[in-house]
Design an enzyme around this catalytic site. Sequence first.
Site, PDB file in Angstrom:
ATOM      1  N   HIS A 234     -27.162-133.094   3.840  1.00 43.60           N
ATOM      2  CA  HIS A 234     -28.510-132.781   4.205  1.00 43.60           C
ATOM      3  C   HIS A 234     -29.416-133.559   3.212  1.00 43.60           C
ATOM      4  O   HIS A 234     -30.448-133.707   3.613  1.00 43.60           O
ATOM      5  CB  HIS A 234     -28.487-131.229   3.949  1.00 43.60           C
TER       6      HIS A 234
ATOM      7  N   ASP B 126     -23.490-134.696  14.315  1.00 37.06           N
ATOM      8  CA  ASP B 126     -23.586-133.764  15.527  1.00 37.06           C
ATOM      9  C   ASP B 126     -24.150-134.655  16.567  1.00 37.06           C
ATOM     10  O   ASP B 126     -25.297-134.376  17.016  1.00 37.06           O
ATOM     11  CB  ASP B 126     -24.487-132.383  15.344  1.00 37.06           C
TER      12      ASP B 126
HETATM   13  O1  PAF Z   1     -27.535-128.912  13.112  1.00 40.14           O
HETATM   14  C1  PAF Z   1     -27.655-127.756  12.720  1.00 40.14           C
HETATM   15  O2  PAF Z   1     -27.701-127.419  11.399  1.00 40.14           O
HETATM   16  C2  PAF Z   1     -28.298-126.822  13.670  1.00 40.14           C
HETATM   17  O3  PAF Z   1     -27.604-126.990  14.817  1.00 40.14           O
HETATM   18  C3  PAF Z   1     -29.772-126.933  13.755  1.00 40.14           C
HETATM   19  C4  PAF Z   1     -30.304-128.259  14.318  1.00 40.14           C
HETATM   20  C5  PAF Z   1     -30.745-126.502  12.230  1.00 40.14           C
HETATM   21  C6  PAF Z   1     -30.610-125.982  14.631  1.00 40.14           C
HETATM   22  O4  PAF Z   1     -30.032-124.743  14.317  1.00 40.14           O
END
Ligand code: PAF
EC number: 6.3.2.1
Length: 292
Positions: A37, A150
């Site tokens: 993140h 993802d």
């Molecule tokens: O990737 C994630 O953490 C979630 O799918 C997101 C994009 C924040 C949506 O809830």
Amino acid sequence: MQTVTDPVEMQTISEKLRLGRQLIGVVMTMGALHEGHISLVKLAREQAGTVILTIFVNPTQFGPNEDFHRYPRPFEQDAALARSAGVDYLFAPEAGAIYPEGFSTAISCSGVSDLLEGEKRPGHFSGVATVVTKLLNITRPHLAVFGEKDAQQLAVIRRVVTDLNIPVKVVAAPTMRESNGLAVSSRNIYLTAGQRESAGAIWRSLQHALDRLAAGETGLKELAEATATMIASESGFRVDYVAFVDEETFMPAERALKGRSYRILAAVFADGIRLIDNACFASPTHIAGEEA
Ligand code: PAF
């Protein structure tokens, strides 16, 4: 860093920033922040003057037997990490602020949502598409950074943004990996040290598949099967799927054609803990054995 919980207040702040000609970048998360993140925040920082980080564990993207209730929520730790990463606004709404009583709208995106994660987790991408659209409307960013880990989610979000004419640039960030290749994920905290070590086999197997493609193999279906077998040979591992898609269309691909790019995606249960990963391969313009 200012923490905001009210969607209307967040919209007002973003509106003022826009009027002040600030370029806004958003990073959406479900919290349990990790270095993956933080790398998204860094990328947003490089491209935008103001960075908003959202933390919201979105109930609508979890299936009934999934980990919504036990999903980690270390809010104080997350807020401290966000602050030290240089986030300007932390938007962390309660579920009731995002889905108030009477909420009855959902975004459904067919095609790219239908296979792999979409097939295994019915309703998941509708939940993601709906919350991402809401968070874009609330934070009103110029750009939004999402992780390539993802990859299918990224493809769905690109589709929704294009189809609904949402004025935002979607930026893809490379996957962060542990030293053994395991993709960094909030769910890795469920793994024991031994499982974490064994899970490095997922990335190694995907890389092995790409090596075989680079060596001239073109049978993607066979290669996906061989990769699944390789991953499943790890003790306690069960493969949910391994498949290739065409990188541009995200549709299933069975044979590599010259000049096209393909992505191999895998979902694996490591003793019941579901992990996903993927890797991309760009075919050379000439593949051995194919006529020019
Ligand atoms: O990737 C994630 O953490 C979630 O799918 C997101 C994009 C924040 C949506 O809830």
